[in-house]
Design an enzyme around this catalytic site. Structure first.
Site, mmCIF file in Angstrom:
data_model
loop_
_atom_site.group_PDB
_atom_site.id
_atom_site.type_symbol
_atom_site.label_atom_id
_atom_site.label_comp_id
_atom_site.label_asym_id
_atom_site.label_seq_id
_atom_site.Cartn_x
_atom_site.Cartn_y
_atom_site.Cartn_z
ATOM 1 N N GLY A 112 0.827 -1.203 0.000
ATOM 2 C CA GLY A 112 0.000 0.000 0.000
ATOM 3 C C GLY A 112 0.859 1.249 0.000
ATOM 4 O O GLY A 112 2.094 1.177 0.111
ATOM 5 N N ASP A 165 14.278 -4.379 -6.527
ATOM 6 C CA ASP A 165 12.863 -4.625 -6.765
ATOM 7 C C ASP A 165 12.586 -6.131 -6.916
ATOM 8 O O ASP A 165 11.642 -6.678 -6.329
ATOM 9 C CB ASP A 165 12.451 -3.884 -8.047
ATOM 10 C CG ASP A 165 10.977 -3.570 -8.061
ATOM 11 O OD1 ASP A 165 10.474 -3.066 -7.048
ATOM 12 O OD2 ASP A 165 10.334 -3.844 -9.081
ATOM 13 N N ARG A 171 11.383 -12.406 -2.279
ATOM 14 C CA ARG A 171 10.981 -12.627 -0.873
ATOM 15 C C ARG A 171 9.483 -12.941 -0.777
ATOM 16 O O ARG A 171 9.049 -13.756 0.039
ATOM 17 C CB ARG A 171 11.338 -11.402 -0.030
ATOM 18 C CG ARG A 171 12.845 -11.351 0.265
ATOM 19 C CD ARG A 171 13.304 -10.002 0.760
ATOM 20 N NE ARG A 171 12.669 -9.593 1.997
ATOM 21 C CZ ARG A 171 12.782 -8.364 2.520
ATOM 22 N NH1 ARG A 171 13.481 -7.449 1.886
ATOM 23 N NH2 ARG A 171 12.195 -8.070 3.652
ATOM 24 N N PHE A 223 -1.934 9.095 -14.017
ATOM 25 C CA PHE A 223 -1.592 8.030 -13.085
ATOM 26 C C PHE A 223 -0.260 7.369 -13.471
ATOM 27 O O PHE A 223 0.531 6.995 -12.600
ATOM 28 C CB PHE A 223 -2.719 6.989 -12.987
ATOM 29 C CG PHE A 223 -2.463 6.045 -11.852
ATOM 30 C CD1 PHE A 223 -2.515 6.498 -10.534
ATOM 31 C CD2 PHE A 223 -2.101 4.728 -12.085
ATOM 32 C CE1 PHE A 223 -2.219 5.644 -9.474
ATOM 33 C CE2 PHE A 223 -1.805 3.862 -11.035
ATOM 34 C CZ PHE A 223 -1.875 4.330 -9.726
ATOM 35 N N HIS A 273 -4.560 -9.973 -16.646
ATOM 36 C CA HIS A 273 -5.375 -9.386 -15.584
ATOM 37 C C HIS A 273 -5.825 -8.002 -16.065
ATOM 38 O O HIS A 273 -4.984 -7.169 -16.427
ATOM 39 C CB HIS A 273 -4.523 -9.249 -14.315
ATOM 40 C CG HIS A 273 -5.244 -8.712 -13.122
ATOM 41 N ND1 HIS A 273 -6.078 -9.490 -12.336
ATOM 42 C CD2 HIS A 273 -5.270 -7.476 -12.560
ATOM 43 C CE1 HIS A 273 -6.564 -8.755 -11.337
ATOM 44 N NE2 HIS A 273 -6.097 -7.522 -11.462
#
Ligand code: FAD
Length: 309
Positions: A112, A165, A171, A223, A273
Protein backbone atom coordinates in the site's frame (compact mmCIF):
# COMPACT_ATOMS: atom_id res chain seq x y z
CA UNK A 1 9.73 -0.59 -29.40
CA UNK A 2 7.62 1.97 -31.23
CA UNK A 3 4.41 -0.04 -31.58
CA UNK A 4 3.16 -3.55 -30.80
CA UNK A 5 4.34 -5.99 -33.43
CA UNK A 6 0.97 -7.64 -33.84
CA UNK A 7 0.31 -9.33 -37.15
CA UNK A 8 -2.18 -12.17 -36.69
CA UNK A 9 -4.04 -13.96 -33.93
CA UNK A 10 -1.83 -16.79 -32.71
CA UNK A 11 -3.26 -20.22 -32.18
CA UNK A 12 -3.34 -20.11 -28.38
CA UNK A 13 -6.72 -18.43 -27.95
CA UNK A 14 -8.16 -21.59 -26.38
CA UNK A 15 -5.61 -21.57 -23.56
CA UNK A 16 -5.90 -17.92 -22.62
CA UNK A 17 -7.13 -17.20 -19.08
CA UNK A 18 -8.19 -13.84 -17.74
CA UNK A 19 -8.94 -12.17 -14.43
CA UNK A 20 -10.70 -8.89 -13.75
CA UNK A 21 -10.07 -6.27 -11.09
CA UNK A 22 -12.81 -4.14 -9.54
CA UNK A 23 -12.91 -1.51 -6.83
CA UNK A 24 -15.50 -1.60 -4.03
CA UNK A 25 -18.48 0.66 -4.83
CA UNK A 26 -19.24 3.63 -2.58
CA UNK A 27 -22.91 4.17 -3.36
CA UNK A 28 -25.94 2.07 -4.27
CA UNK A 29 -25.74 3.43 -7.81
CA UNK A 30 -22.08 2.41 -8.14
CA UNK A 31 -22.92 -0.99 -6.69
CA UNK A 32 -25.61 -1.44 -9.32
CA UNK A 33 -23.12 -0.55 -12.07
CA UNK A 34 -20.50 -2.91 -10.67
CA UNK A 35 -23.06 -5.67 -10.55
CA UNK A 36 -23.96 -5.11 -14.21
CA UNK A 37 -20.24 -5.33 -14.99
CA UNK A 38 -19.78 -8.56 -13.02
CA UNK A 39 -22.85 -10.07 -14.68
CA UNK A 40 -21.52 -9.20 -18.13
CA UNK A 41 -17.99 -10.47 -17.53
CA UNK A 42 -18.79 -13.59 -15.47
CA UNK A 43 -19.88 -15.74 -18.45
CA UNK A 44 -16.37 -15.33 -19.92
CA UNK A 45 -15.27 -17.73 -17.17
CA UNK A 46 -12.51 -15.64 -15.52
CA UNK A 47 -9.93 -17.59 -13.55
CA UNK A 48 -10.72 -15.19 -10.69
CA UNK A 49 -11.70 -11.61 -10.04
CA UNK A 50 -10.27 -9.30 -7.40
CA UNK A 51 -11.50 -6.34 -5.38
CA UNK A 52 -9.15 -3.56 -4.32
CA UNK A 53 -8.59 -2.29 -0.79
CA UNK A 54 -8.59 1.44 -0.05
CA UNK A 55 -5.62 3.21 1.51
CA UNK A 56 -5.37 2.64 5.24
CA UNK A 57 -8.22 0.13 5.32
CA UNK A 58 -10.83 2.72 4.30
CA UNK A 59 -12.75 0.11 2.28
CA UNK A 60 -12.33 -2.79 4.71
CA UNK A 61 -16.07 -3.50 5.00
CA UNK A 62 -16.93 -2.65 1.39
CA UNK A 63 -14.13 -4.82 -0.01
CA UNK A 64 -15.30 -7.75 2.13
CA UNK A 65 -18.95 -7.26 1.19
CA UNK A 66 -18.14 -7.04 -2.53
CA UNK A 67 -15.95 -10.15 -2.54
CA UNK A 68 -18.55 -12.06 -0.56
CA UNK A 69 -21.32 -11.06 -2.96
CA UNK A 70 -19.26 -12.10 -6.00
CA UNK A 71 -18.46 -15.45 -4.38
CA UNK A 72 -22.02 -16.24 -3.43
CA UNK A 73 -24.09 -14.68 -6.22
CA UNK A 74 -21.77 -14.92 -9.24
CA UNK A 75 -19.91 -18.08 -8.16
CA UNK A 76 -16.59 -16.74 -9.43
CA UNK A 77 -13.37 -17.30 -7.45
CA UNK A 78 -12.77 -13.88 -5.89
CA UNK A 79 -9.73 -12.40 -4.18
CA UNK A 80 -9.60 -9.55 -1.69
CA UNK A 81 -6.74 -7.08 -1.99
CA UNK A 82 -5.19 -6.28 1.37
CA UNK A 83 -2.63 -3.65 2.34
CA UNK A 84 -0.54 -3.30 5.50
CA UNK A 85 0.25 0.44 5.36
CA UNK A 86 -0.57 2.37 8.56
CA UNK A 87 -1.77 -0.62 10.60
CA UNK A 88 -0.37 -2.89 13.30
CA UNK A 89 0.06 -6.60 12.69
CA UNK A 90 -2.81 -7.30 15.07
CA UNK A 91 -5.10 -4.99 13.13
CA UNK A 92 -4.19 -6.57 9.80
CA UNK A 93 -4.50 -10.08 11.24
CA UNK A 94 -7.97 -9.20 12.54
CA UNK A 95 -9.00 -8.19 9.00
CA UNK A 96 -7.55 -11.42 7.60
CA UNK A 97 -9.49 -13.49 10.14
CA UNK A 98 -12.66 -11.50 9.51
CA UNK A 99 -12.30 -12.15 5.75
CA UNK A 100 -11.50 -15.81 6.33
CA UNK A 101 -14.63 -16.07 8.50
CA UNK A 102 -16.86 -15.03 5.62
CA UNK A 103 -15.28 -17.50 3.20
CA UNK A 104 -12.55 -15.43 1.54
CA UNK A 105 -9.50 -17.55 0.79
CA UNK A 106 -7.74 -15.61 -1.96
CA UNK A 107 -5.74 -12.45 -1.38
CA UNK A 108 -3.71 -9.95 -3.36
CA UNK A 109 -1.16 -8.94 -0.70
CA UNK A 110 0.19 -5.40 -0.96
CA UNK A 111 2.19 -2.94 1.03
CA UNK A 112 0.00 0.00 0.00
CA UNK A 113 0.91 3.67 -0.21
CA UNK A 114 0.89 6.37 2.46
CA UNK A 115 -2.38 8.34 2.69
CA UNK A 116 -0.51 11.33 1.24
CA UNK A 117 -0.17 9.57 -2.14
CA UNK A 118 1.83 7.22 -4.35
CA UNK A 119 4.88 9.51 -4.55
CA UNK A 120 5.23 10.03 -0.77
CA UNK A 121 7.94 8.35 1.28
CA UNK A 122 6.69 5.08 2.79
CA UNK A 123 7.36 4.40 6.44
CA UNK A 124 6.23 1.04 7.79
CA UNK A 125 4.09 1.13 10.93
CA UNK A 126 6.47 0.33 13.85
CA UNK A 127 4.23 -2.53 14.96
CA UNK A 128 3.09 -3.50 11.48
CA UNK A 129 4.05 -5.68 8.56
CA UNK A 130 7.02 -3.99 6.90
CA UNK A 131 6.25 -4.60 3.22
CA UNK A 132 4.40 -6.85 0.78
CA UNK A 133 6.67 -9.84 1.46
CA UNK A 134 6.15 -9.57 5.21
CA UNK A 135 2.37 -9.45 4.69
CA UNK A 136 2.51 -12.63 2.57
CA UNK A 137 4.27 -14.38 5.48
CA UNK A 138 1.59 -13.09 7.88
CA UNK A 139 -1.22 -14.40 5.68
CA UNK A 140 0.45 -17.79 5.33
CA UNK A 141 0.91 -18.05 9.09
CA UNK A 142 -2.88 -17.83 9.44
CA UNK A 143 -3.93 -20.26 6.70
CA UNK A 144 -2.88 -21.73 3.39
CA UNK A 145 -4.44 -18.93 1.36
CA UNK A 146 -3.99 -18.41 -2.39
CA UNK A 147 -1.80 -15.30 -2.56
CA UNK A 148 -1.00 -12.99 -5.45
CA UNK A 149 1.39 -10.05 -5.19
CA UNK A 150 2.35 -6.98 -7.21
CA UNK A 151 5.25 -6.81 -9.68
CA UNK A 152 6.68 -3.87 -11.60
CA UNK A 153 7.96 -4.29 -15.19
CA UNK A 154 9.35 -0.73 -15.01
CA UNK A 155 10.39 -1.27 -11.34
CA UNK A 156 8.57 0.28 -8.42
CA UNK A 157 9.13 4.05 -8.44
CA UNK A 158 10.65 3.86 -4.93
CA UNK A 159 13.03 1.01 -5.76
CA UNK A 160 16.60 2.17 -6.28
CA UNK A 161 17.14 -0.39 -9.05
CA UNK A 162 15.72 -3.55 -10.65
CA UNK A 163 17.87 -5.84 -8.50
CA UNK A 164 16.31 -4.46 -5.28
CA UNK A 165 12.86 -4.63 -6.77
CA UNK A 166 13.23 -8.22 -7.94
CA UNK A 167 14.79 -9.20 -4.62
CA UNK A 168 11.53 -8.03 -2.97
CA UNK A 169 9.52 -10.13 -5.42
CA UNK A 170 11.71 -13.12 -4.58
CA UNK A 171 10.98 -12.63 -0.87
CA UNK A 172 7.26 -12.55 -1.61
CA UNK A 173 7.55 -15.86 -3.49
CA UNK A 174 9.75 -17.43 -0.81
CA UNK A 175 7.06 -16.49 1.72
CA UNK A 176 4.30 -18.20 -0.27
CA UNK A 177 2.98 -16.03 -3.11
CA UNK A 178 2.10 -18.10 -6.16
CA UNK A 179 1.21 -15.43 -8.73
CA UNK A 180 2.40 -11.89 -9.48
CA UNK A 181 0.21 -9.35 -11.22
CA UNK A 182 2.05 -6.49 -12.84
CA UNK A 183 1.52 -2.79 -12.70
CA UNK A 184 0.02 -1.72 -16.04
CA UNK A 185 2.44 -0.92 -18.86
CA UNK A 186 2.20 0.00 -22.54
CA UNK A 187 5.55 -1.19 -23.85
CA UNK A 188 5.59 -4.96 -24.18
CA UNK A 189 9.36 -5.03 -24.65
CA UNK A 190 9.74 -3.72 -21.10
CA UNK A 191 7.49 -6.51 -19.79
CA UNK A 192 9.41 -9.16 -21.71
CA UNK A 193 12.77 -7.87 -20.46
CA UNK A 194 11.42 -7.79 -16.90
CA UNK A 195 10.21 -11.40 -17.08
CA UNK A 196 13.68 -12.43 -18.32
CA UNK A 197 15.26 -10.69 -15.33
CA UNK A 198 12.78 -12.33 -12.95
CA UNK A 199 13.47 -15.82 -14.36
CA UNK A 200 17.25 -15.22 -14.15
CA UNK A 201 16.68 -14.44 -10.46
CA UNK A 202 15.18 -17.92 -10.02
CA UNK A 203 11.53 -16.82 -9.77
CA UNK A 204 9.19 -19.14 -11.65
CA UNK A 205 5.65 -18.10 -10.65
CA UNK A 206 3.38 -16.63 -13.35
CA UNK A 207 4.02 -12.91 -13.93
CA UNK A 208 0.55 -11.99 -15.16
CA UNK A 209 0.49 -8.76 -17.16
CA UNK A 210 -1.89 -6.14 -15.79
CA UNK A 211 -3.72 -4.59 -18.74
CA UNK A 212 -5.19 -1.13 -18.37
CA UNK A 213 -7.83 -0.41 -21.03
CA UNK A 214 -7.62 3.34 -21.59
CA UNK A 215 -11.05 4.59 -20.51
CA UNK A 216 -9.64 8.10 -20.24
CA UNK A 217 -6.24 8.83 -21.74
CA UNK A 218 -5.87 11.96 -19.63
CA UNK A 219 -6.44 10.04 -16.37
CA UNK A 220 -4.20 7.16 -17.40
CA UNK A 221 -1.40 9.56 -18.38
CA UNK A 222 -1.64 11.27 -14.98
CA UNK A 223 -1.59 8.03 -13.09
CA UNK A 224 1.26 6.68 -15.25
CA UNK A 225 3.45 9.61 -14.23
CA UNK A 226 2.94 8.74 -10.54
CA UNK A 227 3.28 4.99 -11.04
CA UNK A 228 6.45 5.25 -13.13
CA UNK A 229 4.77 3.77 -16.23
CA UNK A 230 6.20 4.95 -19.54
CA UNK A 231 3.58 6.34 -21.95
CA UNK A 232 5.00 5.91 -25.47
CA UNK A 233 4.62 8.84 -27.87
CA UNK A 234 2.64 6.69 -30.33
CA UNK A 235 0.03 6.00 -27.62
CA UNK A 236 -0.44 9.70 -26.89
CA UNK A 237 -0.78 10.31 -30.63
CA UNK A 238 -3.54 7.72 -30.94
CA UNK A 239 -5.68 9.55 -28.37
CA UNK A 240 -4.80 13.05 -29.52
CA UNK A 241 -7.88 15.27 -29.90
CA UNK A 242 -10.28 12.64 -28.51
CA UNK A 243 -10.89 14.12 -25.04
CA UNK A 244 -14.37 15.26 -26.06
CA UNK A 245 -15.16 12.38 -28.40
CA UNK A 246 -15.98 9.46 -26.09
CA UNK A 247 -17.16 7.11 -28.84
CA UNK A 248 -13.98 7.32 -30.90
CA UNK A 249 -11.91 7.27 -27.70
CA UNK A 250 -13.55 3.96 -26.71
CA UNK A 251 -13.02 2.44 -30.17
CA UNK A 252 -9.35 3.45 -30.16
CA UNK A 253 -8.93 2.19 -26.58
CA UNK A 254 -10.36 -1.16 -27.51
CA UNK A 255 -8.05 -1.48 -30.53
CA UNK A 256 -4.97 -0.43 -28.51
CA UNK A 257 -5.61 -2.89 -25.67
CA UNK A 258 -6.45 -5.72 -28.07
CA UNK A 259 -3.22 -5.09 -30.00
CA UNK A 260 -1.24 -5.10 -26.78
CA UNK A 261 -2.80 -8.36 -25.60
CA UNK A 262 -2.41 -10.05 -28.99
CA UNK A 263 1.22 -8.98 -29.19
CA UNK A 264 1.80 -10.47 -25.73
CA UNK A 265 0.08 -13.67 -26.86
CA UNK A 266 2.50 -13.85 -29.78
CA UNK A 267 5.28 -13.64 -27.21
CA UNK A 268 3.77 -16.65 -25.40
CA UNK A 269 1.71 -14.99 -22.66
CA UNK A 270 -1.48 -16.89 -21.85
CA UNK A 271 -2.86 -15.13 -18.79
CA UNK A 272 -4.01 -11.52 -18.41
CA UNK A 273 -5.37 -9.39 -15.58
CA UNK A 274 -7.65 -6.49 -16.61
CA UNK A 275 -7.98 -3.31 -14.58
CA UNK A 276 -11.66 -2.78 -15.41
CA UNK A 277 -12.43 0.43 -13.46
CA UNK A 278 -15.75 -1.37 -12.83
CA UNK A 279 -16.65 -1.07 -16.52
CA UNK A 280 -17.34 -4.08 -18.69
CA UNK A 281 -17.36 -2.88 -22.27
CA UNK A 282 -13.65 -2.55 -23.09
CA UNK A 283 -12.63 -5.65 -21.15
CA UNK A 284 -15.43 -7.67 -22.74
CA UNK A 285 -14.57 -6.48 -26.27
CA UNK A 286 -10.87 -7.29 -25.82
CA UNK A 287 -11.65 -10.75 -24.43
CA UNK A 288 -13.95 -11.38 -27.37
CA UNK A 289 -11.21 -10.36 -29.80
CA UNK A 290 -8.74 -12.78 -28.25
CA UNK A 291 -11.19 -15.63 -28.62
CA UNK A 292 -12.94 -15.88 -25.25
CA UNK A 293 -16.63 -16.66 -25.51
CA UNK A 294 -19.40 -16.39 -22.95
CA UNK A 295 -20.61 -19.66 -21.42
CA UNK A 296 -23.50 -20.26 -19.09
CA UNK A 297 -22.43 -23.04 -16.80
CA UNK A 298 -21.78 -21.79 -13.24
CA UNK A 299 -18.48 -22.87 -11.78
CA UNK A 300 -17.93 -24.83 -8.60
CA UNK A 301 -15.49 -22.85 -6.55
CA UNK A 302 -13.02 -23.97 -3.96
CA UNK A 303 -12.03 -21.64 -1.11
CA UNK A 304 -8.30 -21.88 -0.23
CA UNK A 305 -7.52 -21.48 3.48
CA UNK A 306 -10.96 -22.66 4.63
CA UNK A 307 -11.47 -25.72 6.79
CA UNK A 308 -12.88 -27.61 3.78
CA UNK A 309 -9.96 -26.81 1.39
P1 FAD B 1 6.43 -3.88 -1.77
O1 FAD B 1 6.69 -4.98 -2.70
O2 FAD B 1 6.50 -4.14 -0.32
O3 FAD B 1 7.44 -2.70 -2.04
C1 FAD B 1 7.50 -2.08 -3.33
C2 FAD B 1 8.94 -1.85 -3.71
O4 FAD B 1 9.49 -0.88 -2.83
C3 FAD B 1 9.76 -3.11 -3.59
O5 FAD B 1 9.81 -3.79 -4.80
C4 FAD B 1 11.09 -2.60 -3.11
O6 FAD B 1 11.95 -2.46 -4.20
C5 FAD B 1 10.80 -1.26 -2.49
N1 FAD B 1 10.91 -1.38 -1.03
C6 FAD B 1 9.93 -1.71 -0.17
N2 FAD B 1 10.38 -1.72 1.09
C7 FAD B 1 11.68 -1.39 1.00
C8 FAD B 1 12.70 -1.23 1.92
N3 FAD B 1 12.48 -1.43 3.24
N4 FAD B 1 13.92 -0.91 1.46
C9 FAD B 1 14.14 -0.73 0.14
N5 FAD B 1 13.20 -0.86 -0.79
C10 FAD B 1 12.00 -1.19 -0.37
N6 FAD B 1 -2.74 -0.27 -3.51
C11 FAD B 1 -3.78 -0.17 -2.64
O7 FAD B 1 -3.78 0.71 -1.75
N7 FAD B 1 -4.86 -1.01 -2.71
C12 FAD B 1 -4.93 -1.99 -3.65
O8 FAD B 1 -5.92 -2.74 -3.68
C13 FAD B 1 -3.87 -2.13 -4.57
N8 FAD B 1 -3.87 -3.10 -5.52
C14 FAD B 1 -2.80 -3.24 -6.37
C15 FAD B 1 -2.78 -4.30 -7.29
C16 FAD B 1 -1.72 -4.46 -8.16
C17 FAD B 1 -1.74 -5.63 -9.14
C18 FAD B 1 -0.61 -3.55 -8.12
C19 FAD B 1 0.53 -3.69 -9.11
C20 FAD B 1 -0.61 -2.50 -7.20
C21 FAD B 1 -1.69 -2.34 -6.32
N9 FAD B 1 -1.70 -1.33 -5.34
C22 FAD B 1 -2.77 -1.22 -4.47
C23 FAD B 1 -0.59 -0.36 -5.28
C24 FAD B 1 0.51 -0.79 -4.28
O9 FAD B 1 0.01 -0.74 -2.96
C25 FAD B 1 1.67 0.18 -4.46
O10 FAD B 1 2.27 -0.02 -5.72
C26 FAD B 1 2.70 0.20 -3.34
O11 FAD B 1 3.51 1.37 -3.52
C27 FAD B 1 3.64 -0.99 -3.32
O12 FAD B 1 3.02 -2.13 -2.91
P2 FAD B 1 3.83 -3.55 -2.99
O13 FAD B 1 3.03 -4.56 -2.31
O14 FAD B 1 4.27 -3.78 -4.37
O15 FAD B 1 5.07 -3.14 -2.08
Amino acid sequence: MSQFRFSRRPDIGGRVRVSFEFFPPKTDEMEERLWQTVTRLAPLGPKFVSVTYGAGGSTRERTARTVKRILTEASIPAAAHLTCVGATRDEVDAVIRQYQGIGIGRFVALRGDPATGVGSVYRPHPGGYQNGADLVAGLKSIADFDISVAAYPEKHPQSPDFATDIEMLKRKVDNGATRAITQFFFDNDLYERYVERVRRAGIYIPIVPGIQPVHSFRQVANFSAKAGTHVPAWLAERFEGLDNDPQTHALVASAVAAEQVMDLMERGVEEFHFYTMNRADLAFAICHMIGLRAHEAPQTIEIPGSAAA
